[in-house]
Design a protein around this motif. Sequence first.
Motif, mmCIF file in Angstrom:
data_model
loop_
_atom_site.group_PDB
_atom_site.id
_atom_site.type_symbol
_atom_site.label_atom_id
_atom_site.label_comp_id
_atom_site.label_asym_id
_atom_site.label_seq_id
_atom_site.Cartn_x
_atom_site.Cartn_y
_atom_site.Cartn_z
ATOM 1 N N ARG A 288 -1.358 -8.682 1.641
ATOM 2 C CA ARG A 288 -0.502 -9.831 1.305
ATOM 3 C C ARG A 288 0.294 -9.428 0.072
ATOM 4 O O ARG A 288 0.078 -8.344 -0.481
ATOM 5 C CB ARG A 288 -1.339 -11.093 1.055
ATOM 6 C CG ARG A 288 -2.488 -10.905 0.104
ATOM 7 C CD ARG A 288 -3.588 -11.956 0.271
ATOM 8 N NE ARG A 288 -4.836 -11.368 -0.235
ATOM 9 C CZ ARG A 288 -5.775 -10.859 0.549
ATOM 10 N NH1 ARG A 288 -5.651 -10.927 1.866
ATOM 11 N NH2 ARG A 288 -6.851 -10.302 0.035
ATOM 12 N N GLY A 289 1.183 -10.293 -0.356
ATOM 13 C CA GLY A 289 2.039 -9.945 -1.479
ATOM 14 C C GLY A 289 1.310 -9.743 -2.784
ATOM 15 O O GLY A 289 1.835 -9.131 -3.710
ATOM 16 N N PHE B 159 4.501 -13.574 1.134
ATOM 17 C CA PHE B 159 5.040 -12.322 1.660
ATOM 18 C C PHE B 159 6.538 -12.274 1.369
ATOM 19 O O PHE B 159 7.145 -13.293 1.053
ATOM 20 C CB PHE B 159 4.800 -12.231 3.178
ATOM 21 C CG PHE B 159 3.353 -12.196 3.575
ATOM 22 C CD1 PHE B 159 2.642 -11.004 3.535
ATOM 23 C CD2 PHE B 159 2.702 -13.348 3.996
ATOM 24 C CE1 PHE B 159 1.303 -10.967 3.908
ATOM 25 C CE2 PHE B 159 1.362 -13.319 4.371
ATOM 26 C CZ PHE B 159 0.655 -12.119 4.323
ATOM 27 N N ILE C 105 6.039 -4.488 2.819
ATOM 28 C CA ILE C 105 4.733 -4.630 3.458
ATOM 29 C C ILE C 105 4.683 -3.688 4.648
ATOM 30 O O ILE C 105 5.610 -3.644 5.462
ATOM 31 C CB ILE C 105 4.495 -6.088 3.915
ATOM 32 C CG1 ILE C 105 4.542 -7.051 2.736
ATOM 33 C CG2 ILE C 105 3.161 -6.210 4.669
ATOM 34 C CD1 ILE C 105 3.416 -6.890 1.726
#
Length: 445
Positions: free
Chosen positions: A415-416, A325, A365
């Motif tokens: 998530r990333g 992240f 995010i």
Amino acid sequence: MTTTESNELGAEQLRARAAEALTRARARSIALTDAVDDEDLIKQHSKLMSPLVWDLAHIGSQEELWLVRDVGGREPLRPDIDDIYDAFQHARADRPALPLLGPAEARSYVREVREKAFDVLERVPLQGRRLTERAFAFGMVTQHEQQHDETMLATHQLRQGDPVLHAPEPPPARSGALPAEVLVPGGAFTMGTSAEPWALDNERPAHELAVDAFWMDTTPVTSGAYAEFLDGGGYDDEAWWSPEGWAYRTRNGITAPRFWKREQDGWWRTRFGVYERITADEPVVHVSYFEAEAYAAWAGRRLPTEAEWEKSARFDPATGRSRRFPWGDEEPGAEHANLGQRHLRPAPAGAYPAGASPTGVHQLIGDVWEWTSTDLYGYPGFAPFPYREYSEVFFGPEYKVLRGGSFGTDSAAIRGTFRNWDYPIRRQIFAGFRTARDAGPGEVG
């Protein structure tokens, strides 16, 4: 929990983690469907969306197929409804005409499926088979349910009538004055993942990718900034639009983001049944790819590529490592991002300084899904798993990649490395964007 910690969990800890994730998803599904009466559940609020009761039973059907039948090897509960709840067999516009389970029957069905799925979770070995290794199938089903919960939340935004969903306001901006853009260094970074336990097939495998240095907006484009584009005649000037975007805008008579309306005192919008003035410092939401692309051109910028977005979100110049992240490897907390329907709107720009990336990019995010300029394709070495229909059948130039999740996305489903996609005309989803530009020769130190 970091990827390393997740990989080192014992079987009982994995079961507990999977059970908690499944339980949280089901609590949200129940809240979204119990918020309205049976008439609202079976009604189609938009031809773009299924009736809420279809989504609920579809969640149960997928759970039965994967956890009860496949992983558990149990007898089918309702093989007679497999076709009805196969998303590829029936377009959303046609689903109300199907012999759907009614509200009471759908609720009973998903409860029975969940009881059997929990029994499977207690007994099945979490090793020896890729589908069950590190409880992958249970994570996949959790993410599927949370994705449909976000879809149901979008249906709530489209429904008419008094507000039925309520949540506290997001935190205010806390970062003070932020720079408009930050420089992300050029060079190679690790994109995608081969280690994330519950990562889906299109996130895999990890691979090295080089990008040139670029400037990225520090925060998503706000409603106030977007209103300047509107008030400056941006929707009336073909110069800012791609040929496809201009044809789409004119054909459909689009004059503003979806749910916006110009009043004498400025721009207003409808949000989950509440009619309110737009919040100027809040990320703009409910814009199509074509609208985002036009705004970027008007601003003298462009949309970022998917690789640029991921490098902004994951790359740490100090270590050369890609994080899970922007803030690190730990799971998202309330201080990091606006996720999980905790709030019913994007948070103001600068509201989550603890969630910033090492290069200083904020709110990558949560808050709004962000359009990128990239078409959806598999990474080098892509292999479909556990079925082609999750993502491979969507590969091609028809779909644009979105990244980062929205206020309606649960932490289990983002998530990333997570990749979302949709048609560039879509506006009912919780999508916004940020812009980028190439770094000039004198701007790279």
